[in-house]
Design an enzyme around this catalytic site. Structure first.
Site, short mmCIF file in Angstrom:
data_model
loop_
_atom_site.label_atom_id
_atom_site.label_comp_id
_atom_site.label_asym_id
_atom_site.label_seq_id
_atom_site.Cartn_x
_atom_site.Cartn_y
_atom_site.Cartn_z
N GLU A 116 2.32 10.02 11.67
CA GLU A 116 2.69 10.33 13.04
C GLU A 116 4.16 10.71 13.08
O GLU A 116 5.02 9.96 12.60
CB GLU A 116 2.44 9.12 13.95
CG GLU A 116 2.64 9.47 15.40
CD GLU A 116 2.13 8.38 16.34
OE1 GLU A 116 1.54 7.40 15.84
OE2 GLU A 116 2.33 8.53 17.55
N ASP A 119 15.49 20.68 9.93
CA ASP A 119 15.11 19.28 9.76
C ASP A 119 14.77 18.97 8.30
O ASP A 119 13.73 18.39 7.99
CB ASP A 119 13.92 18.95 10.68
CG ASP A 119 13.85 17.45 11.00
OD1 ASP A 119 14.83 16.73 10.75
OD2 ASP A 119 12.79 17.01 11.48
N LYS A 152 -2.38 18.76 12.67
CA LYS A 152 -1.33 18.14 13.49
C LYS A 152 -1.66 18.38 14.95
O LYS A 152 -1.66 19.53 15.41
CB LYS A 152 0.02 18.76 13.14
CG LYS A 152 1.20 18.04 13.74
CD LYS A 152 2.48 18.61 13.12
CE LYS A 152 3.71 17.87 13.50
NZ LYS A 152 4.88 18.41 12.81
N1 LIG Z 1 0.26 19.11 5.20
C1 LIG Z 1 0.23 17.79 5.07
N2 LIG Z 1 -0.47 17.23 4.08
C2 LIG Z 1 -0.50 15.89 3.95
N3 LIG Z 1 0.12 15.02 4.74
C3 LIG Z 1 0.85 15.51 5.74
C4 LIG Z 1 0.95 16.92 5.98
N4 LIG Z 1 1.74 17.13 7.02
C5 LIG Z 1 2.14 15.92 7.45
N5 LIG Z 1 1.61 14.94 6.69
C6 LIG Z 1 1.79 13.48 6.86
O1 LIG Z 1 1.97 13.19 8.23
C7 LIG Z 1 3.21 12.53 8.43
C8 LIG Z 1 3.82 12.94 9.74
O2 LIG Z 1 4.26 14.28 9.64
P1 LIG Z 1 5.13 14.96 10.76
O3 LIG Z 1 5.61 16.24 10.21
O4 LIG Z 1 4.35 15.03 12.00
O5 LIG Z 1 6.26 13.91 11.05
P2 LIG Z 1 7.61 13.50 10.31
O6 LIG Z 1 8.18 14.66 9.60
O7 LIG Z 1 7.34 12.26 9.50
O8 LIG Z 1 8.51 13.09 11.55
P3 LIG Z 1 9.21 14.05 12.60
O9 LIG Z 1 8.31 15.20 12.87
O10 LIG Z 1 9.40 13.18 13.78
O11 LIG Z 1 10.48 14.48 11.96
C9 LIG Z 1 4.06 12.87 7.21
O12 LIG Z 1 4.99 11.88 6.95
C10 LIG Z 1 3.01 12.99 6.12
O13 LIG Z 1 2.73 11.71 5.60
#
Ligand SMILES: Nc1ncnc2c1ncn2[C@@H]1O[C@H](COP(=O)(O)OP(=O)(O)OP(=O)(O)O)[C@@H](O)[C@H]1O
Length: 501
Positions: free
Chosen positions: A174, A292, A194
């Site tokens: 998340e 980011d 997502k």
């Molecule tokens: N393409 C993907 N494949 C596998 N896991 C993913 C993928 N994209 C995201 N995740 C998982 O989902 C989590 C959340 O991703 P997201 O990009 O939404 O948030 P974040 O980068 O942790 O936080 P923020 O967006 O607030 O900076 C990630 O930490 C990862 O574990």
């Protein structure tokens, strides 16, 4: 004056004049009085005139004349002026608005979001696509290929089927903008879905930015966006699934005393991320500023190849602009100081974050850690101090299975320190960084080769065995990571951004 004189003046003043038969002293008195009144009148005129000169309207007129010479109205003020778009027309974007506005492709392909929740009638809750108006959002009637020239539109039904109805068991993470689910599409493809939070502010903006910025790019070190879903209030992004967690988890998670992230793997991650950023900054027009860069946005595959993800904050930067002014966003500890202070963003902000990332990878420490003693809380300050005191070896992550050679360590630390130069102009460009890192890579490989050769000749002498076996195994062990990421020879061509692909 004698008595005689006084009597004479008195008699003269008392003489009758020809003016209405008035006595002389009366006439003189009237004359003096008139002159006095006149002086008073003139004085009052002057005072009134000077007051009027100081009134706001007059100042405004002067200001206006001044403003014709120098632009005094800040762009920030223009940015918050909203023009209500007429229905069915593109929003009017003032020329000077510094924040890039992104429309999704041509106007007829524009995606329109509805506030209605799913389940509302399809006519009200849909994404429109010009000629396709009305068809999107009616599950089952969707075109397979999107009209943006890339990717796919997925139906909500498809994604619900893939993610077990967006069930809790499928949640893999998340972030600030939504929940990420693991999913398996009907054709067996594993995806990360997502589901963006349904606020019409950042989430919608994020959706457009991601779709536009990431949808078109192809790079082995960038997470691939396969498509998206716009249906009712749902806005979802469908990514390739990267199956080995995030760099943050491997660096700071519970991995025991010895980290599986060897020096080679760490260098692979640094170089791969540099190539992804080099591609975004120097291989695309308009260039993309990620905004980011951080360890939780670097996903790893089973071979430890890094994939930069999360383009939700990305900004497009046209060649003619050296920066965009924007709301400061990013993650605490990684944001470049000048961007944090002024909101002026360009690729140098990514370079700063990348420098922090290198420090984090080498040291195994987070950018800011309040649990550490004073003087060690801030990673940059601590690392600068350690390097300055010739204690470079002591900054290395104690969980690293083997110490790197001193030259390689110093070189990568130098790259990191240059990236976080407080003067953004002095920070190197990504192309230059790749060049420096690859030189480091070659250096390490050379030293390894020499070591292997020495080892091989020893084993030949001592055991009289086939001297190919040892070196071959060693070569495979070290060669895999490096060559997979740098794509062999192509990455040594430092002049062409395409070589970083
Ligand atoms: N393409 C993907 N494949 C596998 N896991 C993913 C993928 N994209 C995201 N995740 C998982 O989902 C989590 C959340 O991703 P997201 O990009 O939404 O948030 P974040 O980068 O942790 O936080 P923020 O967006 O607030 O900076 C990630 O930490 C990862 O574990």
């Amino acid at each position: 004056m004698s008595l005689y004189d006084a009597a004479f003046v008195n008699s003269e003043l008392s003489k009758t004049t020809s003016i209405f038969g008035l006595k002389l002293w009366v006439v003189i008195g009237i004359f003096v009085g008139v002159v006095f009144v006149l002086i008073l009148f003139l004085l009052s005129l002057c005072i009134t005139a000077s007051r009027r000169r100081n009134t706001p309207t007059h100042k405004a007129k002067l200001h206006h004349r001044h403003s014709e010479l120098t632009p005094v109205v800040s762009k920030e003020i223009q940015e918050i002026v909203h023009h209500d778009p007429a229905p069915d027309h593109r929003p009017i974007v003032p020329q000077a608005v510094p924040e890039i506005q992104i429309d999704m492709g041509k106007v007829e392909h524009r995606v329109v979001f509805s506030d209605k929740m799913p389940g509302a009638s399809s006519g009200e809750s849909r994404a429109t696509s010009g000629a396709e108006t009305g068809s999107i959002g009616n599950s089952g009637q969707l075109p397979e290929v999107s009209h943006l020239g890339w990717g796919r539109w997925y139906t909500l039904r498809e994604l619900e089927a893939a993610t077990n109805c967006l069930s809790d068991e499928n949640v893999i993470g998340e972030g600030g903008y939504g929940i990420v689910y693991h999913g398996i599409l009907a054709d067996g493809t594993r995806v990360a879905v997502k589901n963006l939070l349904n606020n019409r502010g950042q989430a919608e903006k994020e959706f457009k930015v991601e779709v536009e910025a990431i949808g078109r790019v192809r790079h082995k070190n960038l997470v691939r966006l396969l498509g998206y879903c716009v249906e009712g209030a749902y806005r979802m992004l469908v990514y390739e699934y990267v199956d080995n967690g995030t760099l943050e988890q491997w660096l700071h998670g519970d991995v025991g005393d010895i980290s599986p992230l060897t020096w080679d793997i760490r260098m692979t991650v640094i170089l791969g991320t540099a190539k992804a950023l080099g591609y975004l900054h120097e291989g695309l027009e308009p260039k993309v500023v990620h905004r980011d860069v951080k360890s939780s946005n670097i996903l790893l595959d089973r071979q430890w190849h890094p994939k930069l993800s999360d383009f939700g904050l990305a900004k497009l930067l046209n060649a003619e602009r050296s920066y965009v002014t924007t709301r400061v966003m990013g993650t605490f500890g990684y944001v470049a100081p000048e961007y944090a202070c002024t909101g002026m963003l360009n690729e140098k902000s990514d370079i700063y974050s990348f420098g922090i990332l290198i420090m984090e990878i080498i040291s195994g420490r987070t950018p800011v850690d309040y649990s550490r003693p004073q003087g060690e809380t801030n990673l940059v300050e601590w690392l600068k101090m350690m390097v300055g005191n010739r204690k470079s070896e002591e900054v290395v992550d104690p969980k690293l299975p083997e110490m790197p050679c001193s030259k390689a360590l110093k070189r990568v630390l130098l790259v990191a320190l240059r990236c976080v130069d407080p003067d953004a102009q002095k920070r190197p460009k990504m192309g230059h960084i790749i060049h420096m890192l690859e030189a480091d890579d070659l250096l390490v490989r050379d030293e390894r080769r020499i070591g292997r050769e020495r080892e091989s000749s020893n084993s030949h002498r001592d055991y009289k065995q086939d001297n190919q076996t040892g070196p071959k195994l060693a070569r495979k062990q070290y060669g895999d990571g490096a060559s997979d990421t740098s794509e062999g020879d192509s990455s040594r061509n430092h002049n062409l951004p395409t070589s970083w692909r």
